[in-house]
Design a protein around this motif. Structure first.
Motif, PDB file in Angstrom:
ATOM      1  N   MET A   1      -1.037  30.428 -14.262  1.00 42.12           N
ATOM      2  CA  MET A   1      -2.214  30.467 -13.383  1.00 42.12           C
ATOM      3  C   MET A   1      -1.806  30.142 -11.942  1.00 42.12           C
ATOM      4  SD  MET A   1      -5.421  27.870 -13.484  1.00 42.12           S
ATOM      5  CE  MET A   1      -5.842  27.262 -11.887  1.00 42.12           C
ATOM      6  N   ASP A   2      -2.492  30.816 -10.993  1.00 41.64           N
ATOM      7  CA  ASP A   2      -2.187  30.589  -9.589  1.00 41.64           C
ATOM      8  C   ASP A   2      -2.555  29.166  -9.193  1.00 41.64           C
ATOM      9  OD1 ASP A   2      -1.168  31.530  -7.380  1.00 41.64           O
ATOM     10  OD2 ASP A   2      -2.614  33.138  -7.030  1.00 41.64           O
ATOM     11  N   LEU A   3      -1.746  28.557  -8.353  1.00 40.69           N
ATOM     12  CA  LEU A   3      -1.993  27.146  -8.011  1.00 40.69           C
ATOM     13  C   LEU A   3      -2.849  26.986  -6.759  1.00 40.69           C
ATOM     14  CD1 LEU A   3       1.492  25.633  -8.772  1.00 40.69           C
ATOM     15  CD2 LEU A   3      -0.630  25.125  -9.955  1.00 40.69           C
ATOM     16  N   VAL A   4      -3.441  28.085  -6.287  1.00 40.76           N
ATOM     17  CA  VAL A   4      -4.176  27.993  -5.028  1.00 40.76           C
ATOM     18  C   VAL A   4      -5.433  27.109  -5.095  1.00 40.76           C
ATOM     19  CG1 VAL A   4      -5.550  29.338  -3.417  1.00 40.76           C
ATOM     20  CG2 VAL A   4      -3.259  30.047  -4.005  1.00 40.76           C
ATOM     21  N   PRO A   5      -6.143  27.025  -6.233  1.00 41.14           N
ATOM     22  CA  PRO A   5      -7.399  26.281  -6.212  1.00 41.14           C
ATOM     23  C   PRO A   5      -7.351  24.911  -5.544  1.00 41.14           C
ATOM     24  CG  PRO A   5      -7.248  27.464  -8.250  1.00 41.14           C
ATOM     25  CD  PRO A   5      -5.967  27.725  -7.502  1.00 41.14           C
ATOM     26  N   ALA A   6      -6.211  24.192  -5.601  1.00 41.07           N
ATOM     27  CA  ALA A   6      -6.151  22.883  -4.926  1.00 41.07           C
ATOM     28  C   ALA A   6      -6.452  23.055  -3.438  1.00 41.07           C
ATOM     29  CB  ALA A   6      -4.770  22.262  -5.104  1.00 41.07           C
ATOM     30  N   LEU A   7      -5.988  24.165  -2.861  1.00 41.62           N
ATOM     31  CA  LEU A   7      -6.227  24.382  -1.434  1.00 41.62           C
ATOM     32  C   LEU A   7      -7.610  24.977  -1.177  1.00 41.62           C
ATOM     33  CD1 LEU A   7      -2.826  25.697  -0.043  1.00 41.62           C
ATOM     34  CD2 LEU A   7      -3.568  23.389  -0.503  1.00 41.62           C
ATOM     35  N   GLN A   8      -8.229  25.478  -2.250  1.00 40.32           N
ATOM     36  CA  GLN A   8      -9.568  26.043  -2.057  1.00 40.32           C
ATOM     37  C   GLN A   8     -10.657  25.004  -2.316  1.00 40.32           C
ATOM     38  OE1 GLN A   8      -9.646  29.510  -4.511  1.00 40.32           O
ATOM     39  NE2 GLN A   8      -8.537  30.750  -3.010  1.00 40.32           N
ATOM     40  N   GLU A   9     -10.248  23.810  -2.651  1.00 36.83           N
ATOM     41  CA  GLU A   9     -11.184  22.716  -2.905  1.00 36.83           C
ATOM     42  C   GLU A   9     -12.044  22.497  -1.652  1.00 36.83           C
ATOM     43  OE1 GLU A   9     -12.536  19.945  -5.486  1.00 36.83           O
ATOM     44  OE2 GLU A   9     -10.460  20.480  -5.902  1.00 36.83           O
ATOM     45  N   PRO A  10     -13.387  22.491  -1.792  1.00 37.64           N
ATOM     46  CA  PRO A  10     -14.226  22.279  -0.600  1.00 37.64           C
ATOM     47  C   PRO A  10     -14.006  20.869  -0.038  1.00 37.64           C
ATOM     48  CG  PRO A  10     -15.543  23.002  -2.493  1.00 37.64           C
ATOM     49  CD  PRO A  10     -14.170  22.699  -3.002  1.00 37.64           C
ATOM     50  N   LEU A  11     -14.022  20.753   1.277  1.00 38.46           N
ATOM     51  CA  LEU A  11     -13.807  19.448   1.927  1.00 38.46           C
ATOM     52  C   LEU A  11     -14.916  18.459   1.561  1.00 38.46           C
ATOM     53  CD1 LEU A  11     -12.583  20.621   5.441  1.00 38.46           C
ATOM     54  CD2 LEU A  11     -11.244  19.460   3.686  1.00 38.46           C
ATOM     55  N   LYS A  12     -16.089  19.010   1.242  1.00 36.58           N
ATOM     56  CA  LYS A  12     -17.223  18.147   0.880  1.00 36.58           C
ATOM     57  C   LYS A  12     -16.838  17.217  -0.266  1.00 36.58           C
ATOM     58  CE  LYS A  12     -20.886  20.341  -0.515  1.00 36.58           C
ATOM     59  NZ  LYS A  12     -21.876  21.393  -0.271  1.00 36.58           N
ATOM     60  N   LYS A  13     -16.098  17.787  -1.243  1.00 34.75           N
ATOM     61  CA  LYS A  13     -15.708  16.985  -2.413  1.00 34.75           C
ATOM     62  C   LYS A  13     -14.674  15.931  -2.058  1.00 34.75           C
ATOM     63  CE  LYS A  13     -16.376  19.756  -6.566  1.00 34.75           C
ATOM     64  NZ  LYS A  13     -15.662  20.589  -7.545  1.00 34.75           N
ATOM     65  N   VAL A  14     -13.777  16.291  -1.135  1.00 31.26           N
ATOM     66  CA  VAL A  14     -12.642  15.419  -0.858  1.00 31.26           C
ATOM     67  C   VAL A  14     -12.974  14.360   0.192  1.00 31.26           C
ATOM     68  CG1 VAL A  14     -10.178  15.431  -0.295  1.00 31.26           C
ATOM     69  CG2 VAL A  14     -11.223  17.467  -1.263  1.00 31.26           C
ATOM     70  N   LEU A  15     -13.739  14.769   1.228  1.00 33.21           N
ATOM     71  CA  LEU A  15     -13.951  13.855   2.359  1.00 33.21           C
ATOM     72  C   LEU A  15     -15.392  13.353   2.457  1.00 33.21           C
ATOM     73  CD1 LEU A  15     -12.077  15.962   5.071  1.00 33.21           C
ATOM     74  CD2 LEU A  15     -11.154  14.024   3.815  1.00 33.21           C
ATOM     75  N   GLY A  16     -16.265  13.856   1.579  1.00 36.53           N
ATOM     76  CA  GLY A  16     -17.666  13.443   1.679  1.00 36.53           C
ATOM     77  C   GLY A  16     -18.447  14.419   2.547  1.00 36.53           C
ATOM     78  N   PRO A  17     -19.767  14.546   2.286  1.00 40.78           N
ATOM     79  CA  PRO A  17     -20.582  15.581   2.931  1.00 40.78           C
ATOM     80  C   PRO A  17     -20.704  15.428   4.455  1.00 40.78           C
ATOM     81  CG  PRO A  17     -21.916  14.171   1.483  1.00 40.78           C
ATOM     82  CD  PRO A  17     -20.491  13.806   1.244  1.00 40.78           C
ATOM     83  N   ALA A  18     -20.781  14.194   4.959  1.00 43.89           N
ATOM     84  CA  ALA A  18     -21.026  14.034   6.404  1.00 43.89           C
ATOM     85  C   ALA A  18     -19.835  14.564   7.218  1.00 43.89           C
ATOM     86  CB  ALA A  18     -21.281  12.565   6.726  1.00 43.89           C
ATOM     87  N   THR A  19     -18.632  14.109   6.875  1.00 40.01           N
ATOM     88  CA  THR A  19     -17.434  14.557   7.607  1.00 40.01           C
ATOM     89  C   THR A  19     -17.243  16.062   7.426  1.00 40.01           C
ATOM     90  OG1 THR A  19     -16.452  12.427   7.088  1.00 40.01           O
ATOM     91  CG2 THR A  19     -14.961  14.101   7.911  1.00 40.01           C
ATOM     92  N   ALA A  20     -17.450  16.535   6.181  1.00 45.67           N
ATOM     93  CA  ALA A  20     -17.247  17.964   5.900  1.00 45.67           C
ATOM     94  C   ALA A  20     -18.188  18.821   6.746  1.00 45.67           C
ATOM     95  CB  ALA A  20     -17.471  18.235   4.414  1.00 45.67           C
ATOM     96  N   LYS A  21     -19.409  18.330   6.949  1.00 43.99           N
ATOM     97  CA  LYS A  21     -20.407  19.105   7.708  1.00 43.99           C
ATOM     98  C   LYS A  21     -19.933  19.262   9.170  1.00 43.99           C
ATOM     99  CE  LYS A  21     -25.339  19.326   8.615  1.00 43.99           C
ATOM    100  NZ  LYS A  21     -26.092  18.690   9.650  1.00 43.99           N
ATOM    101  N   VAL A  22     -19.457  18.148   9.762  1.00 47.91           N
ATOM    102  CA  VAL A  22     -18.972  18.210  11.153  1.00 47.91           C
ATOM    103  C   VAL A  22     -17.780  19.159  11.247  1.00 47.91           C
ATOM    104  CG1 VAL A  22     -17.981  16.877  13.050  1.00 47.91           C
ATOM    105  CG2 VAL A  22     -19.787  15.884  11.664  1.00 47.91           C
ATOM    106  N   MET A  23     -16.874  19.080  10.265  1.00 47.36           N
ATOM    107  CA  MET A  23     -15.684  19.947  10.303  1.00 47.36           C
ATOM    108  C   MET A  23     -16.067  21.422  10.198  1.00 47.36           C
ATOM    109  SD  MET A  23     -12.601  18.087   8.318  1.00 47.36           S
ATOM    110  CE  MET A  23     -11.909  16.561   8.943  1.00 47.36           C
ATOM    111  N   ALA A  24     -17.053  21.698   9.348  1.00 52.21           N
ATOM    112  CA  ALA A  24     -17.466  23.093   9.171  1.00 52.21           C
ATOM    113  C   ALA A  24     -18.149  23.600  10.441  1.00 52.21           C
ATOM    114  CB  ALA A  24     -18.406  23.213   7.977  1.00 52.21           C
TER     115      ALA A  24
END
Length: 742
Positions: A1-24
């Protein structure tokens, strides 16, 4: 299986919704992969300080510096009438330059306690000017301590080099750095897009290693390794996308179009009152060779202002009409479409009177189609297109509408390519029974590397010779603020040109009929004793309606002054242009609607107000409107910017050379590439982050060769799954369509 999904992980999950919203919202970053590809703009070395003297105005910057002194002032204001307003002024230094920081109101307490003389910190904010000094108002800051109390800070800046990221007011560089530290372990799972043979052959590090080294370098060599590798990624993946498109185009069928031996083209050439320049003949041969093949021509014709592109395009159109097809020219504005129509009919004479009494044997009909035409004229034009009666059609995007049918569309000529959306070009090409040939023209000279990067799917022809008889143009900068008498002299020069029987343009950045003025609020604030926030000191750009009125009542009193701008009715615009072309108007005060294609040989002078508000290429385009006849031209660039500013240097560059290719190079070096490519790439965020189109000319040329070889061997890239994944990531939906449609 391709290992890309780790890089496709949404930032919301990793950094929390507030920071992810500003980044987006502010940086366009959505996934872990996006964040890993958000590279540092530069690096600070611990113990080394930023050059404060080189800070760019109005940009959001991050600096590392030391506090020299801090003073608290009290003052009276509308909010604190008893002199209770507080302002903290902190001076920071890098050993050579100094920069003032200001904090107001309740915001002074924390910095007053923390920013003591001798403290080192990172400061982030927008650079503005107050009382002729650079300052940051209310900057965010992060102390750089070396003690245990600041364990976390020291930890996050471990290593000798501090990465400084392109940041925004909502998200400082050090917060981005912390977020990147969080996701950095995922870099191990990045799939390498470069074929192994290419990577090893060029001695490049792997992608995971490059990502690690660019975000956490231990030495400058680490940064060099990482950048060398990441530049190749960008150049190669983009060139593969373009190579695949070129490959796909060669698979399409097209009708070969060859001019007859004694047809319309020969008759036209016989009536030309001059001989073609060598350049025009060479480019015409390249175009005719393309038209004669059985897959569609895709050619970019770039030429200096006034190098005779229209004539070359017209000869190509006549060749297609000769072979029984129709040719269409798409212009970005009605003024330009009407202008092209007039000049084509003039150049062709009786050859443009097909089906009329007095028309020549080989004649065809030249039809104009624009959105503002009356219903009857429009019906008539549509009928001529559908029956094939009209061999040549010139129009605006009205040509793209569903109702428009062609009898046999053989060639599409697009003028001023950068003003057309891809969808529009595509819709027009879809009107041929088979894909028509495509000729794209631009008068904005494009350095070779940009042509390879942006128009890499098009073959390029360059017209760099001016026809005989074009007059020289003298250009000068008029520093209106430092030397007001220079401006007075400029208007005298305009009067002199008019008294010698010539005409002049005055160009302004704004029309001036806007209701709301964003600057009024700022003036009100200043009146209440509150310090301006950087921008407030700037006045709005000069406007056509105001300047025309002032000139008519003042320095140009007695001359016939008219205005032209984009919000006028098409008929009014055309009437103004006709009067100016006929010499009835002395001075035309206009916006950049005159930038392309307007041809009035008797106009010899141009004054560009607030010239610093225009780009280099735009100024070069505008200047090309004068000196089109036998009399020499004069172009005056009026600016209030101080002598040392980047804007003035830009104007000096324009004044010092007429070479459009040289200017486009300067333009590109001064602007960030993203603006240039972003605009050409249908407005999508540019994919270039470390590749510099001018500096990395060699890499781009080599990547183009490598990409062509890879695509020729394996058009579907079946053997290179990593490259396919990278292509999908690069060509997010918008750019995928852009490249698909071209």
């Amino acid at each position: 299986m391709d290992l890309v999904p780790a890089l496709q992980e949404p930032l919301k999950k990793v950094l929390g919704p507030a920071t992810a919203k500003v980044m987006a919202e502010h940086l366009g970053l959505h996934t872990v992969g996006d964040l890993l590809h958000h590279y540092p703009r530069r690096y600070e070395e611990r113990g080394q300080l930023t050059h404060l003297a080189d800070l760019p105005m109005d940009e959001h910057v991050t600096v590392v510096a030391q506090v020299a002194d801090a003073r608290l002032h009290t003052f009276a204001s509308s909010k604190a009438p008893r002199g209770k307003g507080q302002r903290l002024e902190v001076t920071i230094t890098d050993g050579s330059g100094r920069l003032q920081l200001v904090f107001f109101g309740n915001g002074v307490h924390k910095p007053h306690k923390e920013l003591l003389p001798g403290t080192r910190a990172m400061f982030a904010g927008k650079v503005s000017v107050f009382n002729r000094r650079l300052q940051l108002a209310h900057p965010a800051y992060e102390l750089l301590r070396g003690d245990t109390e600041g364990e976390e800070t020291v930890e996050s800046w471990a290593g000798a080099l501090i990465p400084l990221y392109p940041a925004t007011a909502k998200l400082e560089s050090w917060k981005l750095a912390k977020a990147i530290q969080t996701v950095l372990p995922s870099a191990q799972e990045a799939v390498d897009p470069l074929p192994d043979s290419l990577r090893e052959g060029r001695g490049l590090v792997s992608l995971p290693e490059a990502l690690l080294k660019i975000h956490r370098p231990h030495t400058k060599a680490d940064i060099e390794d990482a950048r060398a590798r990441l530049k190749w990624d960008e150049a190669f993946v983009l060139q593969v996308a373009l190579a695949r498109r070129r490959h796909a185009e060669t698979q399409l069928p097209a009708v070969p179009r060859k001019p007859g031996p004694d047809g319309l083209l020969t008759a036209f050439d016989d009536r030309l009152p001059f001989t073609l320049t060598d350049g025009q003949q060479r480019v015409s041969r390249e175009i005719f060779d393309d038209l004669a093949t059985d897959h569609p021509m895709h050619r970019l014709l770039q030429g200096e202002v006034g190098s005779g592109k229209t004539l070359v395009a017209l000869r190509a159109m006549l060749a297609v009409v000769d072979s029984g097809g129709q040719a269409v020219m798409l212009a970005p504005t009605e003024v330009l479409a009407q202008q092209h129509h007039r000049s084509v009919v003039e150049m062709m004479g009786e050859l443009a009177e097909g089906g009329m009494l007095g028309g020549a044997d080989h004649a065809t009909k030249v039809v104009l189609l624009t959105g503002s035409m009356g219903a009857a004229a429009r019906r008539h034009a549509l009928l001529d297109l559908a029956t094939g009666e009209a061999g040549i059609v010139i129009g605006t995007h009205a040509l793209i509408e569903d109702k428009v049918q062609f009898h046999d569309l053989g060639l599409v000529v697009v003028d001023e390519q950068h003003r057309f959306g891809v969808e529009q070009r595509d819709a027009l090409r879809g009107k041929g029974k088979q894909p028509p040939h495509l000729l794209v023209m631009t008068a904005t000279p494009i350095p070779r590397t940009v042509a390879m990067t942006v128009f890499g799917d098009l073959e390029t022809s360059v017209l760099d010779q001016l026809p005989a008889g074009r007059s020289p143009i003298a250009s000068h900068v008029v520093p209106a603020a430092d030397k007001p008498h220079f401006l007075a002299r400029a208007w005298e020069r305009v009067r002199e040109e008019v008294s010698n029987g010539h005409q002049a343009y005055v160009v302004c950045p704004r029309i001036g009929d806007e209701d709301d003025d964003p600057k009024k609020g700022a003036k009100k604030k200043a009146a209440q004793g509150e310090p301006p926030e950087g921008d407030a000191e700037k006045r709005p750009p000069l406007a056509v309606l105001d300047v025309a009125e002032q000139l008519a009542k003042g320095p140009l009193q007695g001359l016939k002054v008219e205005v032209l701008h984009g919000r006028m009715q098409p008929d009014d615009k055309d009437a103004v242009m006709r009067r100016f072309a006929a010499g009835e108007t002395d001075v035309l005060v206009a916006t950049t609607v005159i930038e392309v294609g307007v041809n009035v040989p008797n106009a010899t002078a141009m004054v560009i107000m607030d010239a610093d508000r225009f780009g280099v290429s735009q100024l070069h385009q505008l200047r090309g409107r004068v000196g089109r006849g036998s009399a020499p031209g004069l172009c005056l660039l009026v600016s209030e910017m101080p002598e040392a500013s980047a804007a003035r240097q830009r104007l000096n560059a324009v004044a010092s050379t007429r070479d459009g290719f040289e200017l486009s190079r300067i333009d590109l070096e001064q602007r960030r590439e993203g603006d240039v490519l972003g605009q050409a790439q249908s407005g999508a965020r540019t994919s270039l982050r470390v590749l510099a189109v001018i500096e990395d000319e060699e890499i781009i040329a080599e990547a183009r060769q490598e990409a062509a070889a890879v695509v020729a061997a394996d058009p579907e890239l079946t053997g290179l799954p990593g490259l396919r994944t990278a292509l999908e990531a690069l060509l997010d939906d918008e750019r995928e369509q852009y490249l698909e449609k071209g």
